[in-house]
Design an enzyme around this catalytic site. Structure first.
Site, PDB file in Angstrom:
ATOM      1  N   ALA A  81      55.041  30.981  44.093  1.00 49.46           N
ATOM      2  CA  ALA A  81      56.747  31.858  43.151  1.00 49.46           C
ATOM      3  C   ALA A  81      55.859  32.686  42.207  1.00 49.46           C
ATOM      4  CB  ALA A  81      56.492  29.902  42.903  1.00 49.46           C
ATOM      5  N   TYR A 139      49.843  41.663  61.230  1.00 52.70           N
ATOM      6  CA  TYR A 139      50.622  41.258  60.127  1.00 52.70           C
ATOM      7  C   TYR A 139      52.211  40.164  61.312  1.00 52.70           C
ATOM      8  CZ  TYR A 139      54.456  40.273  57.314  1.00 52.70           C
ATOM      9  OH  TYR A 139      55.622  39.550  56.073  1.00 52.70           O
ATOM     10  N   ARG A 174      48.156  33.950  40.479  1.00 49.67           N
ATOM     11  CA  ARG A 174      48.571  34.821  39.017  1.00 49.67           C
ATOM     12  C   ARG A 174      48.746  33.146  37.593  1.00 49.67           C
ATOM     13  NH1 ARG A 174      51.222  40.012  40.724  1.00 49.67           N
ATOM     14  NH2 ARG A 174      52.040  38.939  42.274  1.00 49.67           N
ATOM     15  N   THR A 195      60.302  43.339  47.766  1.00 48.64           N
ATOM     16  CA  THR A 195      60.609  42.338  46.591  1.00 48.64           C
ATOM     17  C   THR A 195      59.077  43.273  46.119  1.00 48.64           C
ATOM     18  OG1 THR A 195      59.088  41.255  47.829  1.00 48.64           O
ATOM     19  CG2 THR A 195      61.278  40.545  47.387  1.00 48.64           C
ATOM     20  N   GLU A 196      58.164  42.202  46.139  1.00 50.75           N
ATOM     21  CA  GLU A 196      57.037  43.095  45.760  1.00 50.75           C
ATOM     22  C   GLU A 196      55.850  43.241  47.331  1.00 50.75           C
ATOM     23  OE1 GLU A 196      53.927  41.556  42.332  1.00 50.75           O
ATOM     24  OE2 GLU A 196      56.061  41.773  41.540  1.00 50.75           O
ATOM     25  N   ASP A 211      44.786  28.862  44.929  1.00 52.91           N
ATOM     26  CA  ASP A 211      44.881  30.280  46.095  1.00 52.91           C
ATOM     27  C   ASP A 211      44.954  29.843  47.623  1.00 52.91           C
ATOM     28  OD1 ASP A 211      44.242  31.696  48.242  1.00 52.91           O
ATOM     29  OD2 ASP A 211      43.167  32.813  46.688  1.00 52.91           O
ATOM     30  N   LYS A 219      52.450  36.163  61.800  1.00 51.61           N
ATOM     31  CA  LYS A 219      53.720  35.587  61.440  1.00 51.61           C
ATOM     32  C   LYS A 219      54.503  34.672  63.081  1.00 51.61           C
ATOM     33  CE  LYS A 219      54.912  35.610  56.863  1.00 51.61           C
ATOM     34  NZ  LYS A 219      54.663  35.268  56.307  1.00 51.61           N
TER      35      LYS A 219
HETATM   36  P1  NDP Z   1      55.875  39.005  46.869  1.00 48.35           P
HETATM   37  O1  NDP Z   1      54.560  40.162  46.736  1.00 48.35           O
HETATM   38  O2  NDP Z   1      57.316  39.035  46.166  1.00 48.35           O
HETATM   39  O3  NDP Z   1      55.876  38.000  46.834  1.00 48.35           O
HETATM   40  C1  NDP Z   1      54.028  36.629  48.015  1.00 48.35           C
HETATM   41  C2  NDP Z   1      54.057  35.799  46.654  1.00 48.35           C
HETATM   42  O4  NDP Z   1      52.916  35.297  47.421  1.00 48.35           O
HETATM   43  C3  NDP Z   1      52.987  35.862  45.121  1.00 48.35           C
HETATM   44  O5  NDP Z   1      54.017  35.897  44.529  1.00 48.35           O
HETATM   45  C4  NDP Z   1      51.657  35.852  45.211  1.00 48.35           C
HETATM   46  O6  NDP Z   1      51.204  35.318  44.011  1.00 48.35           O
HETATM   47  C5  NDP Z   1      51.819  34.593  46.949  1.00 48.35           C
HETATM   48  N1  NDP Z   1      50.251  34.415  47.750  1.00 48.35           N
HETATM   49  C6  NDP Z   1      49.926  35.647  48.178  1.00 48.35           C
HETATM   50  N2  NDP Z   1      49.160  35.758  48.391  1.00 48.35           N
HETATM   51  C7  NDP Z   1      48.214  34.233  47.813  1.00 48.35           C
HETATM   52  C8  NDP Z   1      47.594  33.331  48.386  1.00 48.35           C
HETATM   53  N3  NDP Z   1      46.669  33.319  48.888  1.00 48.35           N
HETATM   54  N4  NDP Z   1      47.138  31.789  47.449  1.00 48.35           N
HETATM   55  C9  NDP Z   1      48.257  32.035  47.098  1.00 48.35           C
HETATM   56  N5  NDP Z   1      49.618  32.443  46.619  1.00 48.35           N
HETATM   57  C10 NDP Z   1      49.458  34.161  47.207  1.00 48.35           C
HETATM   58  O7  NDP Z   1      57.231  38.937  48.632  1.00 48.35           O
HETATM   59  P2  NDP Z   1      57.663  38.694  48.694  1.00 48.35           P
HETATM   60  O8  NDP Z   1      58.208  37.155  48.195  1.00 48.35           O
HETATM   61  O9  NDP Z   1      58.525  39.483  50.036  1.00 48.35           O
HETATM   62  O10 NDP Z   1      57.086  37.618  50.716  1.00 48.35           O
HETATM   63  C11 NDP Z   1      56.575  36.039  50.168  1.00 48.35           C
HETATM   64  C12 NDP Z   1      56.911  35.304  51.654  1.00 48.35           C
HETATM   65  O11 NDP Z   1      58.018  35.949  52.500  1.00 48.35           O
HETATM   66  C13 NDP Z   1      55.574  35.922  52.469  1.00 48.35           C
HETATM   67  O12 NDP Z   1      55.274  34.800  53.439  1.00 48.35           O
HETATM   68  C14 NDP Z   1      56.116  37.430  52.974  1.00 48.35           C
HETATM   69  O13 NDP Z   1      55.207  37.887  54.279  1.00 48.35           O
HETATM   70  C15 NDP Z   1      57.627  36.793  53.573  1.00 48.35           C
HETATM   71  N6  NDP Z   1      58.172  37.610  54.206  1.00 48.35           N
HETATM   72  C16 NDP Z   1      58.966  39.166  53.621  1.00 48.35           C
HETATM   73  C17 NDP Z   1      59.087  39.571  53.435  1.00 48.35           C
HETATM   74  C18 NDP Z   1      60.090  41.072  52.881  1.00 48.35           C
HETATM   75  O14 NDP Z   1      60.350  42.313  53.156  1.00 48.35           O
HETATM   76  N7  NDP Z   1      59.767  41.007  51.063  1.00 48.35           N
HETATM   77  C19 NDP Z   1      60.232  39.186  54.984  1.00 48.35           C
HETATM   78  C20 NDP Z   1      59.498  38.957  56.266  1.00 48.35           C
HETATM   79  C21 NDP Z   1      58.868  37.628  55.566  1.00 48.35           C
HETATM   80  P3  NDP Z   1      49.929  35.357  43.386  1.00 48.35           P
HETATM   81  O15 NDP Z   1      50.132  36.748  43.929  1.00 48.35           O
HETATM   82  O16 NDP Z   1      50.138  35.651  42.183  1.00 48.35           O
HETATM   83  O17 NDP Z   1      48.966  34.535  44.716  1.00 48.35           O
HETATM   84  C1  8X3 Z   2      58.714  42.085  55.924  1.00 46.26           C
HETATM   85  C2  8X3 Z   2      59.783  42.442  57.355  1.00 46.26           C
HETATM   86  O1  8X3 Z   2      59.678  44.091  58.536  1.00 46.26           O
HETATM   87  O2  8X3 Z   2      58.082  44.576  57.228  1.00 46.26           O
HETATM   88  O3  8X3 Z   2      58.265  40.205  56.832  1.00 46.26           O
HETATM   89  O4  8X3 Z   2      57.800  43.320  59.029  1.00 46.26           O
HETATM   90  S1  8X3 Z   2      58.533  43.262  57.999  1.00 46.26           S
END
Ligand code: NDP
Ligand code: 8X3
Length: 255
Positions: free
Chosen positions: A8, A150, A33, A185-186, A58, A154
Site C-alpha cells: 500500500a 514475471y 517503506r 504506477t511505479e 516484507d 503471475k
Molecule cells: P507499484 O510499484 O506502484 O507498487 C507495488 C507495491 O508492492 C508497493 O507498495 C511495494 O511497497 C509493494 N511491494 C513490493 N515488494 C514487496 C515486498 N517484498 N514486501 C512488501 N511489499 C512489497 O506497482 P503497482 O501498484 O502497479 O503493482 C501492484 C500489483 O499489481 C503488483 O502485484 C503488480 O505485479 C500488479 N500489476 C501491475 C500492473 C501495472 O501495469 N502497473 C498490471 C498488472 C498487475 P514497498 O516497495 O514499500 O515494499
Molecule cells: C503488468 C502488466 O503487461 O507489463 O502486470 O505485464 S504487463
C-alpha cells in the site's frame, strides 16, 4: 469492514487504501517503506476519521509475516485480504534474464501471497466468511516476449487463486482474481531499476489504466452481495487487447 491491503505504499495498493478509507472502512496497510506507509496512515486517519493500521512487512519474510499478522486483533476480525504487493524486475530474453530477479519475483508474487494468506486464513475460517482478492495480471493469462520470470510468477498466482477458490469453498470464503493490463504506477520504474525514461516510455502514445481504475474495480468486487463471487476479472485500458497487443497512436509497438 476490516480490510488488509498489502503493497500500500504506492500504486494500486495506495489507491485502494484511499478508496476504502474514504468509504469508511477500517484498513490495515502494509509494505516495506515505513515512511510512506506511516505517512499514508496518518493522512487517511486525519482526512476520513477511520481506523488505519500501518504494518511494515516484507512479504518474502515468512517468519515476520506470521509474527506480524497471525495474532493481530484487527486480523482476527478480517473481512477482506487484498494480496497486491508484487513487482516485475527486468525485461530481457530468457537466456539473458537475471536469476536473482527471477527469484525475487517468485518469492514476492507467489510465496509472499502464500505466506500472507496462510497467516490470516485461520481467522476467516473461524468466522466461516471472508474474501481474498489476488492482484494478478494479464501477464498471468498470456505470456509475452521477455516476460519470462514475471509471467511465470503471475501464472503461478493465477493457479493459486483458482486452487484457493476451490479449497476454501467449504469455509464460505470467496476468492477473486483481478488481472489488470498496463497501468501507470511505479511498476515500470521498479521493473527498469529506477530508469525514469525507460519507465515513462512504456506509457507513451496511449492512455493506460491508472491506479484509481483498479481501486474502483476492486471496490466493486468487495461490495457485491454476500452470495455473489466475482471469480476473475480481466481489465485493460481501451488501447490494449491482451498482453501483447497494445495500440500506440504514435505508432510504436509495445516492446
Ligand atoms: P507499484 O510499484 O506502484 O507498487 C507495488 C507495491 O508492492 C508497493 O507498495 C511495494 O511497497 C509493494 N511491494 C513490493 N515488494 C514487496 C515486498 N517484498 N514486501 C512488501 N511489499 C512489497 O506497482 P503497482 O501498484 O502497479 O503493482 C501492484 C500489483 O499489481 C503488483 O502485484 C503488480 O505485479 C500488479 N500489476 C501491475 C500492473 C501495472 O501495469 N502497473 C498490471 C498488472 C498487475 P514497498 O516497495 O514499500 O515494499
Ligand atoms: C503488468 C502488466 O503487461 O507489463 O502486470 O505485464 S504487463
Amino acid at each position: 469492514m476490516n480490510i488488509l491491503i498489502t503493497g500500500a505504499s504506492s500504486g494500486f495498493g495506495k489507491a485502494m487504501a484511499i478508496k476504502f478509507a474514504s468509504m469508511g472502512h477500517s484498513i490495515m496497510i502494509t509494505a516495506r517503506r515505513a515512511d510512506r506507509v506511516e505517512a499514508l496512515a496518518k493522512e487517511l486517519r486525519d482526512q476520513y476519521q477511520v481506523t488505519v493500521i500501518p504494518k511494515i512487512v516484507d512479504v518474502r519474510d515468512r517468519a515476520k509475516v506470521f509474527s506480524s499478522l497471525e495474532n493481530d486483533p484487527f486480523v482476527a476480525e478480517l473481512d477482506v485480504l487484498i494480496n497486491n504487493a508484487g513487482l516485475a524486475l527486468g525485461r530481457d530474453y530468457f537466456e539473458e534474464a537475471s536469476l536473482d530477479d527471477w527469484e525475487t519475483m517468485l518469492d514476492t508474487n507467489v510465496k509472499g501471497v502464500m505466506y500472507v494468506t496462510r497467516a490470516v486464513l485461520p481467522s476467516m475460517i473461524k468466522r466461516a466468511k471472508g474474501h481474498i482478492i489476488n492482484i494478478g495480471s494479464i501477464a498471468g493469462l498470456e505470456v509475452y516476449e521477455k516476460g519470462n520470470g514475471y509471467c511465470a510468477s503471475k501464472h503461478a498466482l493465477d493457479a493459486l487463486s483458482q486452487s484457493m477458490r476451490i479449497d476454501l469453498l467449504r469455509h464460505g470464503i470467496k476468492v477473486t482474481s483481478i488481472h489488470p493490463g498496463a497501468a501507470e504506477t511505479e511498476f515500470s520504474l521498479v521493473r527498469f531499476k529506477g530508469d525514469p525514461q525507460k519507465a515513462a516510455s512504456v506509457y507513451d502514445g496511449y492512455i493506460p489504466l491508472y491506479a484509481e481504475d483498479i481501486a474502483e474495480v476492486v471496490s466493486y468486487a468487495v461490495h457485491v452481495p454476500e452470495h455473489v463471487c466475482l471469480n476473475s476479472i480481466e481489465m485493460t485500458c481501451t488501447a490494449q487487447a491482451n498482453s501483447f497487443t497494445l495500440y500506440k497512436s504514435i505508432g510504436q509497438a509495445k516492446s
